[in-house]
Design an enzyme around this catalytic site. Structure first.
Site, PDB file in Angstrom:
ATOM      1  N   SER A 167       0.854  -1.204   0.000  1.00  0.00           N
ATOM      2  CA  SER A 167       0.000   0.000   0.000  1.00  0.00           C
ATOM      3  C   SER A 167       0.880   1.242   0.000  1.00  0.00           C
ATOM      4  O   SER A 167       1.986   1.230   0.539  1.00  0.00           O
ATOM      5  CB  SER A 167      -0.872   0.025   1.259  1.00  0.00           C
ATOM      6  OG  SER A 167      -1.554   1.267   1.349  1.00  0.00           O
ATOM      7  N   LYS A 174       2.615  -2.597   6.147  1.00  0.00           N
ATOM      8  CA  LYS A 174       2.781  -2.632   4.690  1.00  0.00           C
ATOM      9  C   LYS A 174       4.226  -2.296   4.298  1.00  0.00           C
ATOM     10  O   LYS A 174       4.736  -2.829   3.303  1.00  0.00           O
ATOM     11  CB  LYS A 174       1.792  -1.681   4.023  1.00  0.00           C
ATOM     12  CG  LYS A 174       0.329  -2.165   4.085  1.00  0.00           C
ATOM     13  CD  LYS A 174       0.093  -3.471   3.339  1.00  0.00           C
ATOM     14  CE  LYS A 174      -1.402  -3.755   3.124  1.00  0.00           C
ATOM     15  NZ  LYS A 174      -1.655  -5.058   2.479  1.00  0.00           N
ATOM     16  N   TYR A 197      -0.968  -0.341  10.432  1.00  0.00           N
ATOM     17  CA  TYR A 197      -1.101  -0.698   9.006  1.00  0.00           C
ATOM     18  C   TYR A 197       0.080  -0.174   8.184  1.00  0.00           C
ATOM     19  O   TYR A 197       0.673  -0.927   7.394  1.00  0.00           O
ATOM     20  CB  TYR A 197      -2.417  -0.133   8.483  1.00  0.00           C
ATOM     21  CG  TYR A 197      -2.743  -0.454   7.040  1.00  0.00           C
ATOM     22  CD1 TYR A 197      -3.082  -1.745   6.651  1.00  0.00           C
ATOM     23  CD2 TYR A 197      -2.754   0.549   6.075  1.00  0.00           C
ATOM     24  CE1 TYR A 197      -3.421  -2.030   5.329  1.00  0.00           C
ATOM     25  CE2 TYR A 197      -3.092   0.278   4.759  1.00  0.00           C
ATOM     26  CZ  TYR A 197      -3.424  -1.011   4.385  1.00  0.00           C
ATOM     27  OH  TYR A 197      -3.757  -1.282   3.072  1.00  0.00           O
TER      28      TYR A 197
HETATM   29  N1  NAP Z   1      -8.665  -0.389  -1.644  1.00  0.00           N
HETATM   30  C1  NAP Z   1      -7.616   0.396  -1.482  1.00  0.00           C
HETATM   31  O1  NAP Z   1      -7.698   1.638  -1.624  1.00  0.00           O
HETATM   32  C2  NAP Z   1      -6.276  -0.198  -1.116  1.00  0.00           C
HETATM   33  C3  NAP Z   1      -5.185   0.664  -1.103  1.00  0.00           C
HETATM   34  C4  NAP Z   1      -3.937   0.155  -0.785  1.00  0.00           C
HETATM   35  C5  NAP Z   1      -3.783  -1.200  -0.494  1.00  0.00           C
HETATM   36  N2  NAP Z   1      -4.871  -2.023  -0.509  1.00  0.00           N
HETATM   37  C6  NAP Z   1      -4.638  -3.447  -0.195  1.00  0.00           C
HETATM   38  O2  NAP Z   1      -5.176  -4.237  -1.230  1.00  0.00           O
HETATM   39  C7  NAP Z   1      -5.560  -5.505  -0.715  1.00  0.00           C
HETATM   40  C8  NAP Z   1      -6.987  -5.804  -1.137  1.00  0.00           C
HETATM   41  O3  NAP Z   1      -7.831  -4.783  -0.636  1.00  0.00           O
HETATM   42  P1  NAP Z   1      -9.328  -4.538  -1.132  1.00  0.00           P
HETATM   43  O4  NAP Z   1      -9.493  -3.074  -1.281  1.00  0.00           O
HETATM   44  O5  NAP Z   1      -9.669  -5.428  -2.271  1.00  0.00           O
HETATM   45  O6  NAP Z   1     -10.103  -4.962   0.202  1.00  0.00           O
HETATM   46  P2  NAP Z   1     -11.351  -5.910   0.459  1.00  0.00           P
HETATM   47  O7  NAP Z   1     -12.358  -5.767  -0.635  1.00  0.00           O
HETATM   48  O8  NAP Z   1     -11.780  -5.657   1.870  1.00  0.00           O
HETATM   49  O9  NAP Z   1     -10.694  -7.366   0.369  1.00  0.00           O
HETATM   50  C9  NAP Z   1      -9.806  -7.822   1.358  1.00  0.00           C
HETATM   51  C10 NAP Z   1      -9.884  -9.325   1.406  1.00  0.00           C
HETATM   52  O10 NAP Z   1      -8.992  -9.797   2.442  1.00  0.00           O
HETATM   53  C11 NAP Z   1      -9.584 -10.936   3.027  1.00  0.00           C
HETATM   54  N3  NAP Z   1      -9.218 -11.090   4.437  1.00  0.00           N
HETATM   55  C12 NAP Z   1      -9.261 -10.137   5.412  1.00  0.00           C
HETATM   56  N4  NAP Z   1      -8.880 -10.680   6.585  1.00  0.00           N
HETATM   57  C13 NAP Z   1      -8.610 -11.998   6.343  1.00  0.00           C
HETATM   58  C14 NAP Z   1      -8.186 -13.090   7.153  1.00  0.00           C
HETATM   59  N5  NAP Z   1      -7.928 -12.940   8.475  1.00  0.00           N
HETATM   60  N6  NAP Z   1      -8.010 -14.309   6.579  1.00  0.00           N
HETATM   61  C15 NAP Z   1      -8.256 -14.483   5.253  1.00  0.00           C
HETATM   62  N7  NAP Z   1      -8.648 -13.485   4.424  1.00  0.00           N
HETATM   63  C16 NAP Z   1      -8.828 -12.267   4.970  1.00  0.00           C
HETATM   64  C17 NAP Z   1     -11.086 -10.717   2.968  1.00  0.00           C
HETATM   65  O11 NAP Z   1     -11.655 -11.989   2.793  1.00  0.00           O
HETATM   66  P3  NAP Z   1     -13.129 -12.362   3.357  1.00  0.00           P
HETATM   67  O12 NAP Z   1     -14.059 -11.374   2.708  1.00  0.00           O
HETATM   68  O13 NAP Z   1     -13.332 -13.749   2.904  1.00  0.00           O
HETATM   69  O14 NAP Z   1     -13.068 -12.198   4.850  1.00  0.00           O
HETATM   70  C18 NAP Z   1     -11.278  -9.818   1.747  1.00  0.00           C
HETATM   71  O15 NAP Z   1     -11.780 -10.548   0.643  1.00  0.00           O
HETATM   72  C19 NAP Z   1      -5.346  -5.436   0.801  1.00  0.00           C
HETATM   73  O16 NAP Z   1      -4.112  -6.035   1.137  1.00  0.00           O
HETATM   74  C20 NAP Z   1      -5.315  -3.939   1.076  1.00  0.00           C
HETATM   75  O17 NAP Z   1      -4.560  -3.639   2.233  1.00  0.00           O
HETATM   76  C21 NAP Z   1      -6.118  -1.559  -0.820  1.00  0.00           C
END
Ligand code: NAP
Length: 267
Positions: A144, A161, A157
């Site tokens: 991130s 990261k 966080y």
């Molecule tokens: N969106 C942004 O702006 C952004 C920016 C920078 C970085 N990121 C990073 O990108 C990645 C994906 O994010 P996203 O935006 O797609 O978020 P998201 O839609 O909330 O997806 C995150 C996924 O992580 C899984 N997860 C969370 N805790 C878990 C656990 N204890 N064990 C197994 N699975 C787990 C969840 O699975 P379940 O639903 O099955 O629980 C969920 O499907 C993350 O690493 C996040 O930090 C996102």
């Protein structure tokens, strides 16, 4: 034409789903056979729907479940994925969560949980997958921009990261002699279920867009395309790198300082 055997964590999330679909589309273009194990924390309709979507798109797909903060689950997920796929050529460690909290207030449990999911899980998944990935496989983890720049309110966080990025650089050096490449993708502001509540407020969305040199909030597909590239043969000489996908926002801070020359007038 190389077969793709992939485990993708956080697969039912916004970025995870887009990654799965991008890998299937890339395999289709390359004429490659693809098998995907899509990992979620628990079974449910979202995982069933994703598996059906990937199957309809031409992949052999299955759902695997486990809590990535549990070390045993990490090894079990890799074992199930390896069995379904008949080996692994790619691990995408995408699952993560931000868990806001200031350092003055965070509990030790919150700190440990954030590191367990965002850092330790990638190490344990990659370690379990290492024998399967040897000889040309790769790992891509999702970091991130909060790991590049301090982010007040994200006390665990941001450090987690940042540690993830260094973990992957470290793995890249340690496993290069096995032919395993390890890279990270570093998203900026991306609209997904994780951040949807913020972008539903049109005024906050507009204020954020102003900060992005490319003038829009990122899409899950923007991140997925970077993952697909790093997983592809086109990146076969790329390892230990962090590909920032943020529309230029993280480098934009100095342009916001008042009293400095602004953009040159268009000619
Ligand atoms: N969106 C942004 O702006 C952004 C920016 C920078 C970085 N990121 C990073 O990108 C990645 C994906 O994010 P996203 O935006 O797609 O978020 P998201 O839609 O909330 O997806 C995150 C996924 O992580 C899984 N997860 C969370 N805790 C878990 C656990 N204890 N064990 C197994 N699975 C787990 C969840 O699975 P379940 O639903 O099955 O629980 C969920 O499907 C993350 O690493 C996040 O930090 C996102």
């Amino acid at each position: 034409m190389t077969a793709v055997r992939a485990l993708v964590t956080g697969a039912t999330g916004g970025i995870g789903r887009a990654i799965c679909l991008a890998l299937v589309e890339q395999a289709r273009r390359d004429g490659a056979d693809i098998r995907i194990a899509a990992a979620a924390s628990r079974p449910g309709p979202a995982l069933d729907a994703l598996v059906a979507e990937l199957t309809a798109a031409g992949a052999a797909a299955t759902g695997v479940c486990g809590d990535l903060t549990d070390p045993d689950s990490c090894a079990a997920l890799v074992a199930q994925a390896g069995e379904f796929c008949g080996g692994l050529t790619l691990l995408v460690s995408n699952a993560g969560a931000s868990g806001p909290g200031r350092l003055a207030d965070l509990s030790v449990e919150q700190w440990d949980a954030t590191f367990a999911l965002n850092v330790r899980a990638t190490w344990l998944l990659a370690r379990a997958a290492r024998p399967l990935l040897a000889g040309g496989g790769s790992v891509v983890a999702i970091a991130s921009m909060s790991g590049l720049h301090p982010h007040p309110g994200y006390g665990a966080y941001s450090p987690a990261k940042a540690a993830l990025t260094m973990l992957c650089r470290q793995l890249a050096q340690e496993w290069a002699d096995m032919g395993i490449r390890v890279n990270t993708v570093c998203p900026g502001m991306i609209r997904t279920p994780l951040t949807e509540a913020v972008y539903r407020d049109e005024s906050v969305k507009a204020q954020r867009e102003v900060l992005v040199p490319l003038a829009r909030i990122g899409r899950a597909e923007d991140v997925a395309a970077a993952v697909a590239y790093l997983a592809s043969a086109g990146a076969s000489y790329v390892t230990g790198q962090n590909l920032v996908v943020d529309g230029g926002v993280a480098d934009h801070m100095l342009a916001l300082i008042p009293g400095r020359p602004q953009k040159a007038a268009a000619t």
